[in-house]
Motif scaffolding. Sequence first.
Motif, short mmCIF file in Angstrom:
data_model
loop_
_atom_site.label_atom_id
_atom_site.label_comp_id
_atom_site.label_asym_id
_atom_site.label_seq_id
_atom_site.Cartn_x
_atom_site.Cartn_y
_atom_site.Cartn_z
N CYS A 7 8.43 25.28 3.55
CA CYS A 7 7.91 25.76 2.27
C CYS A 7 6.97 26.94 2.49
O CYS A 7 7.06 27.98 1.80
N TYR A 8 6.06 26.81 3.45
CA TYR A 8 5.09 27.86 3.78
C TYR A 8 5.81 29.13 4.22
O TYR A 8 5.51 30.24 3.77
N LEU A 9 6.81 28.95 5.07
CA LEU A 9 7.60 30.09 5.59
C LEU A 9 8.32 30.81 4.45
O LEU A 9 8.31 32.05 4.38
N ASP A 10 8.94 30.06 3.56
CA ASP A 10 9.71 30.64 2.46
C ASP A 10 8.80 31.42 1.51
O ASP A 10 9.13 32.53 1.09
N CYS A 11 7.66 30.83 1.17
CA CYS A 11 6.74 31.50 0.24
C CYS A 11 6.15 32.77 0.85
O CYS A 11 5.95 33.76 0.13
N LEU A 12 5.87 32.76 2.15
CA LEU A 12 5.40 33.98 2.82
C LEU A 12 6.43 35.09 2.71
O LEU A 12 6.10 36.24 2.37
N GLY A 13 7.69 34.75 2.98
CA GLY A 13 8.76 35.75 2.91
C GLY A 13 8.93 36.30 1.51
O GLY A 13 9.04 37.51 1.32
N LYS A 14 8.93 35.39 0.50
CA LYS A 14 9.14 35.83 -0.87
C LYS A 14 7.97 36.68 -1.38
O LYS A 14 8.15 37.51 -2.27
N ALA A 15 6.77 36.46 -0.81
CA ALA A 15 5.60 37.24 -1.21
C ALA A 15 5.53 38.58 -0.49
O ALA A 15 4.60 39.36 -0.71
N GLY A 16 6.50 38.84 0.40
CA GLY A 16 6.54 40.12 1.10
C GLY A 16 5.82 40.15 2.43
O GLY A 16 5.73 41.20 3.08
N HIS A 17 5.30 38.98 2.87
CA HIS A 17 4.59 38.91 4.16
C HIS A 17 5.58 38.53 5.27
O HIS A 17 5.43 37.51 5.93
N ILE A 18 6.59 39.38 5.46
CA ILE A 18 7.68 39.02 6.36
C ILE A 18 7.22 38.97 7.82
O ILE A 18 7.69 38.12 8.59
N ASP A 19 6.30 39.86 8.22
CA ASP A 19 5.82 39.86 9.62
C ASP A 19 5.08 38.56 9.91
O ASP A 19 5.23 37.97 10.99
N GLU A 20 4.27 38.11 8.95
CA GLU A 20 3.54 36.84 9.12
C GLU A 20 4.53 35.67 9.15
O GLU A 20 4.36 34.72 9.91
N ALA A 21 5.58 35.76 8.33
CA ALA A 21 6.61 34.71 8.31
C ALA A 21 7.30 34.60 9.66
O ALA A 21 7.56 33.49 10.15
N VAL A 22 7.58 35.74 10.30
CA VAL A 22 8.22 35.74 11.62
C VAL A 22 7.31 35.09 12.65
O VAL A 22 7.76 34.30 13.50
N LYS A 23 5.99 35.39 12.57
CA LYS A 23 5.03 34.78 13.50
C LYS A 23 5.00 33.26 13.33
O LYS A 23 4.99 32.51 14.31
N VAL A 24 5.00 32.81 12.08
CA VAL A 24 5.00 31.36 11.80
C VAL A 24 6.27 30.73 12.35
O VAL A 24 6.24 29.67 12.99
N PHE A 25 7.41 31.39 12.12
CA PHE A 25 8.70 30.90 12.61
C PHE A 25 8.68 30.73 14.13
O PHE A 25 9.14 29.72 14.66
N ASP A 26 8.13 31.72 14.83
CA ASP A 26 8.09 31.67 16.30
C ASP A 26 7.21 30.55 16.82
O ASP A 26 7.46 30.01 17.90
N THR A 27 6.18 30.18 16.06
CA THR A 27 5.24 29.15 16.54
C THR A 27 5.65 27.73 16.11
O THR A 27 5.03 26.77 16.54
N MET A 28 6.68 27.60 15.26
CA MET A 28 7.06 26.27 14.77
C MET A 28 7.63 25.41 15.90
O MET A 28 8.52 25.85 16.63
#
Length: 448
Positions: free
Chosen positions: A354-375
């Motif tokens: 949910c956190y990852l999806d909302c980051l991406g939809k809000a335009g914070h794609i770089d932060e979303a990638v960082k979250v994805f890598d740390t999951m």
Amino acid sequence: MNICIASMCKSKEIVKAESVLIDGIKLGLLPDVVTYNTLIDGYSRFVSIDRAYDVLNRMKEAGINPDVVSYNSLMSGAVRKSSFSKTLQLFDEMTQSGISPDVWSHNILMHCLFKLGKPDEANEVFKYIVESGEMYPCMSTYNIMINGLCKNGYVSNALMLFRNLQRKGFVPQVLTYNAMINGLCKAKRLADARRLLTEFCDYGYEPNAITYTTVMKCCFRCGKLEQGLDILSEMRSKGYTFDGFAYCTVVAALVKTGRIEEADEIAEKMMSSCLAPDLASYNTMINLLCKQKRFDEALKLVDEIERQGLKCDQYTHTIIIHGFCKNANFEDAKNHLDYMNTLGFGFNLVAFNCYLDCLGKAGHIDEAVKVFDTMEVKDSFTCTILVHNLCRAKKFIFASKVLVFYIKSGFQILRATQRAVIDGLCTAGFNNEAMKVKSKIRSARLKH
């Protein structure tokens, strides 16, 4: 002595029941078949089937022959504990021992076969009961058959049987109606379910909260919100008991359709009804508060849950994290994710997705990638979410690399997301890259 042993068994005091038996023998009171059958039933209900079977052997050693009640108790206990193969073995053992199964033996066998997903075999048992002439089906026989057919997806067959029985003078019980209505609702046959509910009332029965809530949920699932609210009004106008679960069903449906003010009114009525909320009720209330952006009150309700002696589950905290994310409050969402780890829940994949999806939809794609890598854990939804949001950010080359890597690793990425990557590459002028991605996806599908 038998009365004392039965009382002890009902109170789950099996050790004391055995003590009563020993004292009785010392006084010269020898146990009979009823004594042992009582113990068998007690052990099968509250201890284990193996211990209950040991009593059967003790019975034989004492020179007392087991009867149909002995085996029925064992079979019933085995079904309750989901030992279905054991149930079938016991039925065979009973017949091989020369004990004739009665209608209850066959009822238990039918129930077992339905649980095993063998409705055809259960139907054969039902036919034998009806046609044998050796026994007569009872109300439980019909209820087991109707409920079993519904649970196995044969709702039309169950309804046909129900109507045939009615024509032959069978008067359904509340349990029968509830099973039939529940089956129709799960099959989304709302009109039939509502007709049956009306018929139910016409018979003079009082539908309980389960009956009404089942039909309401079906209305909401079928997109018939107003019909669901009509059921609510009907139930309340007739003075029927309305429990917290039913209230929560209505609140959840209203929240889902954006009717927040009405949901708030229903929630207030629930709280004013002095109902003792359970965790599902609290979760519904927290979801409502988050939709209204009343996060402080939602967090206070979490504290209230703890004070009531209940324990919040992962779903409770996921609701709050989702609320923060939908409000673009990612800092508080991340802090709450970290807080969950301190509570010993472990990794909450649903919340992270949910956190990852909302980051991406809000335009914070770089932060979303960082979250994805740390999951710590990822599933197919995680990968689909990232690839989809990379496409939204027009990072098609990066999206294609993630897509191919995880498809090769065995993850199931949605076809629509795969098409979005390929179409995006073509639109951006990377036609050769798009062809390569298609080829790699085909190869991965063949491999897996």
